[in-house]
Design a protein around this motif. Sequence first.
Motif, PDB file in Angstrom:
ATOM      1  N   GLY A 263      52.630  50.952  37.804  1.00  0.00           N
ATOM      2  CA  GLY A 263      51.524  50.007  37.891  1.00  0.00           C
ATOM      3  C   GLY A 263      51.507  49.127  36.661  1.00  0.00           C
ATOM      4  O   GLY A 263      52.226  49.375  35.688  1.00  0.00           O
ATOM      5  N   PRO A 264      50.696  48.079  36.658  1.00  0.00           N
ATOM      6  CA  PRO A 264      50.662  47.129  35.534  1.00  0.00           C
ATOM      7  C   PRO A 264      50.047  47.739  34.283  1.00  0.00           C
ATOM      8  O   PRO A 264      49.429  48.810  34.323  1.00  0.00           O
ATOM      9  CB  PRO A 264      49.806  45.978  36.069  1.00  0.00           C
ATOM     10  N   ASN A 265      50.203  47.050  33.158  1.00  0.00           N
ATOM     11  CA  ASN A 265      49.556  47.469  31.923  1.00  0.00           C
ATOM     12  C   ASN A 265      48.050  47.556  32.136  1.00  0.00           C
ATOM     13  O   ASN A 265      47.452  46.719  32.828  1.00  0.00           O
ATOM     14  CB  ASN A 265      49.843  46.473  30.794  1.00  0.00           C
ATOM     15  N   GLY A 266      47.431  48.572  31.540  1.00  0.00           N
ATOM     16  CA  GLY A 266      45.990  48.718  31.661  1.00  0.00           C
ATOM     17  C   GLY A 266      45.528  49.351  32.953  1.00  0.00           C
ATOM     18  O   GLY A 266      44.322  49.370  33.239  1.00  0.00           O
ATOM     19  N   ALA A 267      46.469  49.904  33.722  1.00  0.00           N
ATOM     20  CA  ALA A 267      46.101  50.509  35.003  1.00  0.00           C
ATOM     21  C   ALA A 267      45.435  51.870  34.827  1.00  0.00           C
ATOM     22  O   ALA A 267      44.763  52.359  35.730  1.00  0.00           O
ATOM     23  CB  ALA A 267      47.336  50.649  35.893  1.00  0.00           C
TER      24      ALA A 267
END
Length: 256
Positions: A35-39
């Motif tokens: 998943g993306p950064n900060g997920a």
Amino acid sequence: MRGLWAEEVSYSYGDFGIDGVSLKVNPGELVALIGPNGAGKSTLLKLIYGTLRPHEGRVLVDGRDVHRLSPRERAKLIGFVPQNHVPTFPFRVLDFLLLGATPELGTFGAPGEKHRKRALELLKTFGLEEYADKPYTSLSGGQRRLLLTARALMTSPNYLLLDEPTSELDLKNALLVLQTVRKLANGGVGGLLVIHDPNLAYLFADRLVLMKNGRILAQGKPGEVFDEKLLSEVYGVELRLVDCSGETVLRPKLEV
């Protein structure tokens, strides 16, 4: 009851939170969090290991509450490779690795010959044997990551958690780590790793867990989670699945 699992785990800080996440890792299974950064991937990993305590829900390892285990008991069952580690003392590489045997020792115990043998085997596995007598602080970032992975294996844990184990590694060493973890899973160890490269996750993991904004959006076999529309929406970039010599590869649509 074997397995490592989070049951309806919630945790919040500031404007971010993990919201009612349930996830199980079975013995002999390698699960990749993508998943993306900060997920919330790294936060979830810390909740499962016990570094953070969930505000709601619980985490069990082989039927035991992780947060009721002593650090020594937990370390025997679960190996953990953090995302970052700042060296504070120039231990010899071999001595730093032997620190990983601490959970097996008594209060005043010292590593024995079996621990030294295990450490030397792990140094060889990760191509670090020539650095055994060098200061830990002299290693490159990638070499330190290899050593941290080796140290987590000193107690032969039932489960292994890795937070971005391929960061700072070149392709050869990234593959070395993932192949080693894959072999461990084949031998019965349950593995859970946070990884940014979906293609590597697809190649090595038995199951993918896709996260965004503290929630699990999808989980299943790699072929089930690798959906063009879903992944494009989650990562915020137009992606395509292509066949490359019989292997499915995710690649961005390039504008030229």
